[in-house]
Write a protein that holds these residues in place. Structure first.
Motif, PDB file in Angstrom:
ATOM      1  N   ALA A  35     -32.572  20.287  53.388  1.00 51.07           N
ATOM      2  CA  ALA A  35     -32.259  19.455  52.220  1.00 51.07           C
ATOM      3  C   ALA A  35     -31.173  20.089  51.362  1.00 51.07           C
ATOM      4  N   SER A  36     -31.160  21.420  51.300  1.00 48.88           N
ATOM      5  CA  SER A  36     -30.173  22.076  50.447  1.00 48.88           C
ATOM      6  C   SER A  36     -28.758  21.921  51.004  1.00 48.88           C
ATOM      7  N   PHE A  37     -28.635  21.532  52.276  1.00 50.84           N
ATOM      8  CA  PHE A  37     -27.311  21.336  52.880  1.00 50.84           C
ATOM      9  C   PHE A  37     -26.972  19.865  53.095  1.00 50.84           C
ATOM     10  N   HIS A  56     -22.065  22.342  51.751  1.00 46.04           N
ATOM     11  CA  HIS A  56     -22.565  23.456  50.962  1.00 46.04           C
ATOM     12  C   HIS A  56     -22.418  23.160  49.468  1.00 46.04           C
ATOM     13  N   ALA A  57     -22.043  21.926  49.153  1.00 45.78           N
ATOM     14  CA  ALA A  57     -21.678  21.582  47.770  1.00 45.78           C
ATOM     15  C   ALA A  57     -22.827  21.767  46.781  1.00 45.78           C
ATOM     16  N   ASN A  58     -24.078  21.649  47.233  1.00 43.36           N
ATOM     17  CA  ASN A  58     -25.197  21.744  46.307  1.00 43.36           C
ATOM     18  C   ASN A  58     -25.277  23.098  45.629  1.00 43.36           C
ATOM     19  N   TYR A  59     -24.907  24.143  46.368  1.00 45.43           N
ATOM     20  CA  TYR A  59     -25.060  25.494  45.819  1.00 45.43           C
ATOM     21  C   TYR A  59     -24.133  25.731  44.618  1.00 45.43           C
ATOM     22  N   PRO A  60     -22.801  25.558  44.791  1.00 39.32           N
ATOM     23  CA  PRO A  60     -21.954  25.733  43.590  1.00 39.32           C
ATOM     24  C   PRO A  60     -22.282  24.718  42.503  1.00 39.32           C
ATOM     25  N   ALA A  61     -22.683  23.509  42.888  1.00 37.92           N
ATOM     26  CA  ALA A  61     -22.958  22.481  41.887  1.00 37.92           C
ATOM     27  C   ALA A  61     -24.046  22.931  40.925  1.00 37.92           C
ATOM     28  N   VAL A  62     -25.066  23.580  41.428  1.00 32.37           N
ATOM     29  CA  VAL A  62     -26.146  23.968  40.530  1.00 32.37           C
ATOM     30  C   VAL A  62     -25.929  25.373  39.964  1.00 32.37           C
ATOM     31  N   PHE A  63     -25.438  26.300  40.791  1.00 30.00           N
ATOM     32  CA  PHE A  63     -25.343  27.681  40.298  1.00 30.00           C
ATOM     33  C   PHE A  63     -24.135  27.894  39.392  1.00 30.00           C
ATOM     34  N   ILE A  64     -23.022  27.190  39.678  1.00 32.34           N
ATOM     35  CA  ILE A  64     -21.840  27.392  38.843  1.00 32.34           C
ATOM     36  C   ILE A  64     -21.687  26.268  37.808  1.00 32.34           C
ATOM     37  N   ASP A  65     -21.625  25.007  38.273  1.00 33.03           N
ATOM     38  CA  ASP A  65     -21.414  23.914  37.330  1.00 33.03           C
ATOM     39  C   ASP A  65     -22.562  23.796  36.335  1.00 33.03           C
ATOM     40  N   LYS A  66     -23.808  23.909  36.818  1.00 36.90           N
ATOM     41  CA  LYS A  66     -24.939  23.818  35.897  1.00 36.90           C
ATOM     42  C   LYS A  66     -25.327  25.171  35.340  1.00 36.90           C
ATOM     43  N   GLU A  67     -24.546  26.189  35.704  1.00 37.79           N
ATOM     44  CA  GLU A  67     -24.768  27.542  35.198  1.00 37.79           C
ATOM     45  C   GLU A  67     -26.185  28.047  35.442  1.00 37.79           C
ATOM     46  N   TYR A  68     -26.599  27.973  36.679  1.00 36.64           N
ATOM     47  CA  TYR A  68     -27.895  28.545  37.027  1.00 36.64           C
ATOM     48  C   TYR A  68     -27.783  29.982  37.509  1.00 36.64           C
ATOM     49  N   TRP A  69     -26.534  30.471  37.683  1.00 39.83           N
ATOM     50  CA  TRP A  69     -26.431  31.836  38.226  1.00 39.83           C
ATOM     51  C   TRP A  69     -27.051  32.903  37.326  1.00 39.83           C
ATOM     52  N   GLY A 238     -34.107  10.305  38.747  1.00 35.77           N
ATOM     53  CA  GLY A 238     -32.933  10.846  39.410  1.00 35.77           C
ATOM     54  C   GLY A 238     -32.888  12.347  39.558  1.00 35.77           C
ATOM     55  N   THR A 239     -33.932  12.928  40.172  1.00 31.66           N
ATOM     56  CA  THR A 239     -33.867  14.352  40.510  1.00 31.66           C
ATOM     57  C   THR A 239     -32.817  14.564  41.595  1.00 31.66           C
ATOM     58  N   LEU A 240     -31.947  15.554  41.377  1.00 34.67           N
ATOM     59  CA  LEU A 240     -30.951  15.875  42.400  1.00 34.67           C
ATOM     60  C   LEU A 240     -31.574  16.857  43.392  1.00 34.67           C
ATOM     61  N   TRP A 241     -32.197  16.299  44.424  1.00 32.32           N
ATOM     62  CA  TRP A 241     -33.015  17.133  45.306  1.00 32.32           C
ATOM     63  C   TRP A 241     -32.200  18.165  46.063  1.00 32.32           C
ATOM     64  N   GLY A 242     -30.932  17.847  46.349  1.00 36.51           N
ATOM     65  CA  GLY A 242     -30.102  18.826  47.040  1.00 36.51           C
ATOM     66  C   GLY A 242     -29.960  20.089  46.210  1.00 36.51           C
ATOM     67  N   GLN A 243     -29.752  19.911  44.900  1.00 36.85           N
ATOM     68  CA  GLN A 243     -29.599  21.063  44.010  1.00 36.85           C
ATOM     69  C   GLN A 243     -30.920  21.788  43.807  1.00 36.85           C
ATOM     70  N   VAL A 244     -32.004  21.013  43.672  1.00 40.08           N
ATOM     71  CA  VAL A 244     -33.323  21.629  43.549  1.00 40.08           C
ATOM     72  C   VAL A 244     -33.587  22.510  44.770  1.00 40.08           C
ATOM     73  N   ALA A 245     -33.281  21.955  45.948  1.00 37.41           N
ATOM     74  CA  ALA A 245     -33.516  22.697  47.186  1.00 37.41           C
ATOM     75  C   ALA A 245     -32.666  23.964  47.215  1.00 37.41           C
TER      76      ALA A 245
END
Lengths: 277, 309
Positions: A35-37, A56-69, A238-245
Motif C-alpha cells: 500500500a505504501s507504494f 515512491h511518491a507517498n514517502y516524500p509526500a508525508v515525510f517532507i511535504d507534511k513534515e513528518y521527518w 479521506g484518509t490518505l492510506w498511501g501516506q499512512v502506510a
C-alpha cells in the motif's frame, strides 16, 4: 514409537502448518508495504490489486511535504536516550541483585516487576499532571523519563540472570589482580555479559520505539514520535492510506530488523528472564 | 519459599551495603516517576478533581468515587466484563493454537529459526501499526480482506466488520490472536526444547504410548511454562489499549470499549480525573493480583531445582 511412513506424513503436515501460519502472519504486513507504494487509484480499487506500477511518491509526500521527518528523529532520540539510561541505571542494579544478599532483596526485586506490570493508563494521568508542573510536558524529556522508568524493571529482571550466569570466581580473580570492585564490574564482568547487555538494550529500544500511550498523552506537538503521529493521519473523511502506510512502514521496519538481531535472547526478554530459551 | 538462603558458593560477594547502593538510582527513578504518580492517583481517586467543571477543584470526597463505581456505573462494569471476556477468549485461543504449533515444530520440524522469527513480526511491530494495518485490510469500500470475505460469503455486501455490531468483537479477538499466538509458540517451544530427556526415555522403556507420554510426562513437566505464558498473556491482554483504540476507538457505540479505553475516555475526554483515578485504580488492582499470582506460581517455583526449566 511412530513408524517411518506415518512419521514422514506428520513431518510434511507440520511443515505445511508452519508455512501457512507464516503466510497468515506476514500477509497483512506485506499488504501494508504494498500500500505504501501504491497511488491513490490502485489503493482505492475495490478489487484488491496485487500487481501495480509502484510509486515512491507517498514517502516524500508525508515525510517532507507534511513534515513528518522530525517525528522519525524524535522516535530515534527518545528510544536511544531511554535505552542508554535504562542500561546505565539498570545494569548496576541487576549486578547488585545477582551478587549481594540482604533482607528484603527479593521483595525489592518483586517490587520492580509490579512497576512494569502496572497498566500505563493508571500512571498516565498523574504523570501528565506531574510533567505539566515541571514544565516538561510536550517535550521529549517527558517521554524519555517515562519510558526509562517503565523499562527499568525489564532490564533489572533480565540482566540479573545474565550476571548470575557469570561465576563469582571471575569477580574474585579480577579483584585479586588488583582491580577495584568497580573496575572488576566495568572491565571484567560487564564485557563478559556484553551479549546479554546488547540483547537487553535492543529489547528496551524496541519497547520504547513501539510505545504509544505515554507518548500520546505526554506530547501533542513538538516531541511526537512516529507512533503518536500515526493516528493523526487517520481522519473520518479521506484518509490518505498511501501516506499512512508509508509512515507505518518507516515506524516498523527497524523493529523487523532488530527482531532478527535478538531472536536468540527474545524468549528470556519476553518472560522477564524466567525461561532461558 | 523465598530464596533468601545464601548461595551454595558461600557468602555473597558484595560487601554489606554495596548491593543496595547499586540499586539506589534505579529504585529512586522508579519511585519518583512510577510509585509517586501511583499514590497521587490513589489520592486523586478520593477527590472530585475535574478539568471539565470549575466547581470541582479537587475537594476531598472520601470513597464517593468508589461508591459510584460500584453501584452506579453500568458502563464501567460492562467494559470490565467485556475485557474479561476478551482476555479469556483471546488467551484461550492463542494458547491452544500456539501450543499446537509449538508441539508440531518441536516434534517434527526441529529448529527452524528463520520461519519462527518471521512468525514474531506481528507481535514485535508497534501495536499502533497493527491497528492501522487491520483497519486498512478491513475498510468497508476497498479493504483487501473485506473483498475476499464478501467473495466467499462471510460478509454481507454492504457491511464492514469494524462497524457491524455482531462482528466487531470477534474481529478484535481474532486480531489479537493473529498478533499474539506466535508469543505462545515461541515460549512453549523454548520450554519444550529445554525439557530433560530422561523422563521420556524412561516412559518409552515402560512401553507408554505417544499420547500417554504427552499427557503424563510432557504436560506435567511443562506446567510452569504454561502457567507463565497464560499469566503474561493474561496481564497483557487485560491492559490492551493501543490497537483496539486505533481500530475502533471503542466503538461502534461501546461494543469494543475495553476497560482501559473506558478509563482513557473518562480521564482524557471527559477530564473527570477524580473519578477516572478510581477507574484506573480498579484496573491496577486486577493486574496486581494477576502479577502476584505470576510471581508465586512461576518465578519461585522455577528457582527450585525440581521444576524443569
Amino acid at each position: 514409537m511412530i513408524d517411518q511412513s506415518s512419521n514422514r506424513a506428520w513431518k510434511s503436515f507440520a511443515w505445511a502448518v508452519l508455512l501457512v501460519t507464516v503466510v497468515i502472519a506476514l500477509t497483512p504486513y506485506v499488504w501494508m508495504v504494498l500500500a505504501s507504494f501504491k497511488n491513490r487509484v490502485d489503493l482505492l480499487s475495490s478489487v484488491p490489486k496485487w500487481s501495480f506500477t509502484p510509486t515512491h511518491a507517498n514517502y516524500p509526500a508525508v515525510f517532507i511535504d507534511k513534515e513528518y521527518w522530525p517525528l522519525a528523529i524524535n522516535s530515534v532520540l527518545i528510544s536511544v536516550s531511554s535505552t542508554v539510561l535504562c542500561i546505565v541505571i539498570g545494569a548496576p542494579a541487576a549486578y547488585g541483585f545477582a551478587r549481594s544478599d540482604f533482607p528484603g532483596k527479593e521483595d525489592l526485586f518483586f517490587f520492580f516487576l509490579t512497576t512494569r506490570m502496572a497498566p500505563p493508563i493508571s500512571i498516565a494521568v498523574p504523570l501528565f499532571l506531574f510533567f505539566t508542573s515541571l514544565g516538561l510536558i510536550d517535550t521529549i524529556y517527558a517521554v524519555v523519563i517515562a519510558h526509562t522508568s517503565f523499562n527499568l524493571s525489564l532490564v533489572v529482571w533480565m540482566m540479573r540472570g545474565f550476571f548470575a550466569e557469570i561465576p563469582r570466581e571471575i569477580d574474585e580473580a579480577a579483584m585479586m589482580d588488583g582491580r577495584s570492585r568497580l573496575g572488576a564490574f566495568l572491565f571484567v564482568v560487564a564485557p563478559l555479559a556484553a551479549p546479554g547487555i546488547g540483547a537487553t538494550a535492543v529489547l528496551c529500544f524496541i519497547l520504547s520505539w513501539n510505545e504509544f500511550l505515554y507518548a500520546f498523552i505526554l506530547v501533542a506537538f513538538d516531541g511526537r514520535p512516529l507512533t503518536v503521529g500515526i493516528p493523526g493521519l487517520v481522519t473520518p473523511h479521506g484518509t490518505l492510506w498511501g501516506q499512512v502506510a508509508a509512515v507505518a512502514i518507516v515506524a516498523t521496519l527497524p523493529i523487523v530488523l532488530f527482531t532478527f538481531l535478538v531472536q536468540k535472547q527474545l524468549v528470556r526478554g519476553l518472560t522477564f528472564g524466567a525461561v532461558k530459551g | 519459599m523465598t530464596n533468601r538462603t545464601p548461595s551454595p558458593r558461600g557468602m555473597p560477594l558484595l560487601d554489606r551495603g554495596v548491593g543496595p547502593l547499586l540499586m539506589l538510582p534505579a529504585t529512586l527513578l522508579v519511585v519518583i516517576f512510577l510509585v509517586g504518580p501511583f499514590y497521587y492517583m490513589v489520592y486523586t481517586a478520593l477527590t472530585d478533581l475535574s478539568f471539565a467543571d470549575a466547581g470541582q477543584a479537587g475537594a476531598f470526597v472520601g470513597f464517593d468515587n468508589f461508591r459510584k463505581l460500584m453501584r452506579n456505573d453500568p458502563l464501567f462494569w460492562s467494559s470490565f466484563l467485556l475485557t474479561l471476556k476478551f482476555v479469556v477468549i483471546a488467551v484461550a485461543i492463542e494458547f491452544l493454537l500456539g501450543f499446537a504449533l509449538a508441539f508440531l515444530i518441536f516434534r517434527f520440524v526441529a529448529s527452524q529459526r528463520l520461519l519462527t522469527t518471521l512468525l514474531l513480526i506481528p507481535m514485535m511491530i508497534a501495536p499502533v501499526a497493527v491497528g492501522l494495518i487491520w483497519r486498512l485490510l478491513l475498510q468497508g469500500d476497498f479493504g483487501m480482506l473485506t473483498f475476499y470475505m464478501r467473495k466467499v460469503g462471510l460478509l454481507a455486501q454492504n457491511s464492514a466488520v469494524l462497524s457491524a455490531p455482531d462482528l466487531v468483537f470477534p474481529t478484535i479477538v481474532a486480531i489479537d490472536v493473529w498478533q499474539w499466538t506466535p508469543f505462545v509458540t515461541l515460549i512453549m517451544l523454548a520450554g519444550m526444547m529445554s525439557l530433560p530427556r530422561a523422563p521420556f526415555e524412561a516412559a518409552m522403556m515402560d512401553g507408554a504410548k505417544p499420547f500417554q507420554i504427552f499427557r503424563d510426562v510432557m504436560l506435567p513437566l511443562l506446567r510452569p511454562v504454561i502457567a507463565l505464558v497464560l499469566l503474561l498473556r493474561g496481564i497483557d491482554a487485560f491492559k490492551e489499549f493501543d490497537k483496539v483504540f486505533l481500530m475502533t476507538g471503542g466503538g461502534p457505540g461501546t461494543l469494543t470499549e475495553l476497560v482501559s479505553i473506558y478509563a482513557y475516555r473518562v480521564n482524557f475526554r471527559n477530564w473527570d480525573l477524580g473519578y477516572g483515578a478510581a477507574v484506573t485504580f480498579m484496573i491496577y488492582l486486577v493486574v496486581l493480583i494477576l502479577c502476584s499470582v505470576f510471581y508465586k506460581a512461576v518465578y519461585w517455583s522455577s528457582r527450585k531445582p525440581a521444576a524443569a526449566f
